[in-house]
Design a protein around this motif. Structure first.
Motif, PDB file in Angstrom:
ATOM      1  N   TYR A 143       3.782  60.991  -8.133  1.00 57.12           N
ATOM      2  CA  TYR A 143       2.725  61.332  -9.080  1.00 57.12           C
ATOM      3  C   TYR A 143       2.172  62.679  -8.645  1.00 57.12           C
ATOM      4  CZ  TYR A 143      -1.476  61.077 -11.910  1.00 57.12           C
ATOM      5  OH  TYR A 143      -2.453  61.347 -12.812  1.00 57.12           O
TER       6      TYR A 143
ATOM      7  N   ARG B   7       0.022  65.450  -4.447  1.00 52.81           N
ATOM      8  CA  ARG B   7       1.337  64.818  -4.653  1.00 52.81           C
ATOM      9  C   ARG B   7       1.294  63.461  -3.965  1.00 52.81           C
ATOM     10  NH1 ARG B   7       6.736  64.666  -5.258  1.00 52.81           N
ATOM     11  NH2 ARG B   7       8.278  64.904  -3.970  1.00 52.81           N
TER      12      ARG B   7
ATOM     13  N   ASP C 226       3.284  59.818  -3.312  1.00 46.72           N
ATOM     14  CA  ASP C 226       4.525  59.066  -3.378  1.00 46.72           C
ATOM     15  C   ASP C 226       4.502  57.959  -2.323  1.00 46.72           C
ATOM     16  OD1 ASP C 226       5.193  60.305  -0.946  1.00 46.72           O
ATOM     17  OD2 ASP C 226       6.443  61.803  -1.910  1.00 46.72           O
TER      18      ASP C 226
ATOM     19  N   GLN D 155      -4.962  66.180 -14.856  1.00 43.04           N
ATOM     20  CA  GLN D 155      -4.856  64.756 -15.166  1.00 43.04           C
ATOM     21  C   GLN D 155      -6.256  64.146 -15.092  1.00 43.04           C
ATOM     22  OE1 GLN D 155      -1.734  63.385 -15.697  1.00 43.04           O
ATOM     23  NE2 GLN D 155      -0.863  65.405 -15.385  1.00 43.04           N
TER      24      GLN D 155
ATOM     25  N   HIS E   3      -6.791  58.435 -13.179  1.00 47.83           N
ATOM     26  CA  HIS E   3      -5.347  58.276 -13.021  1.00 47.83           C
ATOM     27  C   HIS E   3      -4.907  58.658 -11.606  1.00 47.83           C
ATOM     28  CE1 HIS E   3      -4.244  58.602 -17.583  1.00 47.83           C
ATOM     29  NE2 HIS E   3      -5.165  57.690 -17.337  1.00 47.83           N
ATOM     30  N   VAL E   4      -5.447  59.768 -11.114  1.00 46.58           N
ATOM     31  CA  VAL E   4      -5.111  60.232  -9.764  1.00 46.58           C
ATOM     32  C   VAL E   4      -5.567  59.197  -8.735  1.00 46.58           C
ATOM     33  CG1 VAL E   4      -5.449  62.067  -8.057  1.00 46.58           C
ATOM     34  CG2 VAL E   4      -5.294  62.649 -10.486  1.00 46.58           C
TER      35      VAL E   4
ATOM     36  N   ALA F 284      -3.349  55.997  -8.945  1.00 46.05           N
ATOM     37  CA  ALA F 284      -2.019  56.203  -8.361  1.00 46.05           C
ATOM     38  C   ALA F 284      -2.087  56.197  -6.835  1.00 46.05           C
ATOM     39  CB  ALA F 284      -1.418  57.515  -8.858  1.00 46.05           C
TER      40      ALA F 284
ATOM     41  N   GLU G  41      -0.466  53.222  -4.339  1.00 45.43           N
ATOM     42  CA  GLU G  41       0.509  53.501  -3.274  1.00 45.43           C
ATOM     43  C   GLU G  41      -0.040  53.103  -1.905  1.00 45.43           C
ATOM     44  OE1 GLU G  41       3.641  54.208  -3.383  1.00 45.43           O
ATOM     45  OE2 GLU G  41       3.748  54.578  -5.537  1.00 45.43           O
TER      46      GLU G  41
END
Length: 171
Positions: free
Chosen positions: A3, A70, A72, A150, A154-155, A158, A162
């Motif tokens: 993301y 970023r 992940d 964004q 949402h950030v 995400a 994770e």
């Protein structure tokens, strides 16, 4: 799939500042007796370099598409500030609303396990800001929500997702 969130494109504002200051310099050089076009050109180049330095994060994110965040499976990275954290080095991620100058300001806070290690990772010119964020928000990693391309929730979702996945796999 990672993301990625970038800074909102503020390049027109940066260019507008340059044009406005350039016009001001041109008027000033026209009013000064004995000024030359060379002096004007040199001053404009210096002004452009100064504004580019101040706005480098906007230029990198908007023009060169460098992400601000970023996310992940391996962790969360902030390429613009030089910080990369594996999930085991992250204590908490949240969004927080603060009142600043009479208006509400929502920020993304990433709370690391070791604040000093994060400050050492930061680009040297951002460490003072990181320390100020630590004093004000309790963490050196703070982004204003409106800065992202964004939605902030949402950030945050995400990153929290994770982080939970990583903790579930580890424990």
């Amino acid at each position: 799939m990672p993301y990625v969130a970038r800074l909102r494109a503020a390049l027109p504002a940066v260019l507008g500042k340059f044009v406005g200051l350039s016009i001001g310099l041109w008027i000033l050089s026209a009013l000064m007796p004995g000024s030359s076009a060379l002096v004007f050109a040199v001053l404009n180049v210096l002004l452009l370099l100064f504004l580019a330095g101040l706005s480098s994060h906007v230029i990198l994110s908007a023009v060169f598409r460098v992400p601000a965040v970023r996310i992940d499976r391996d962790g969360i990275r902030f390429p613009l500030i030089g910080v990369a954290l594996p999930w085991e080095d992250v204590d908490e991620i949240d969004d927080q609303t603060r009142t600043s100058d009479g208006s509400d300001l929502t920020v993304l806070r990433v709370i690391p396990v070791d604040d000093d290690a994060v400050l050492r990772q930061m680009h040297f010119w951002l460490r003072r800001q990181g320390q100020a964020n630590l004093d004000r928000y309790g963490t050196p990693i703070v982004f204003v929500g409106e800065a992202f391309d964004q939605p902030l929730h949402h950030v945050v979702y995400a990153a929290q997702h994770e982080l939970k996945q990583s903790r579930a796999q580890a424990g």
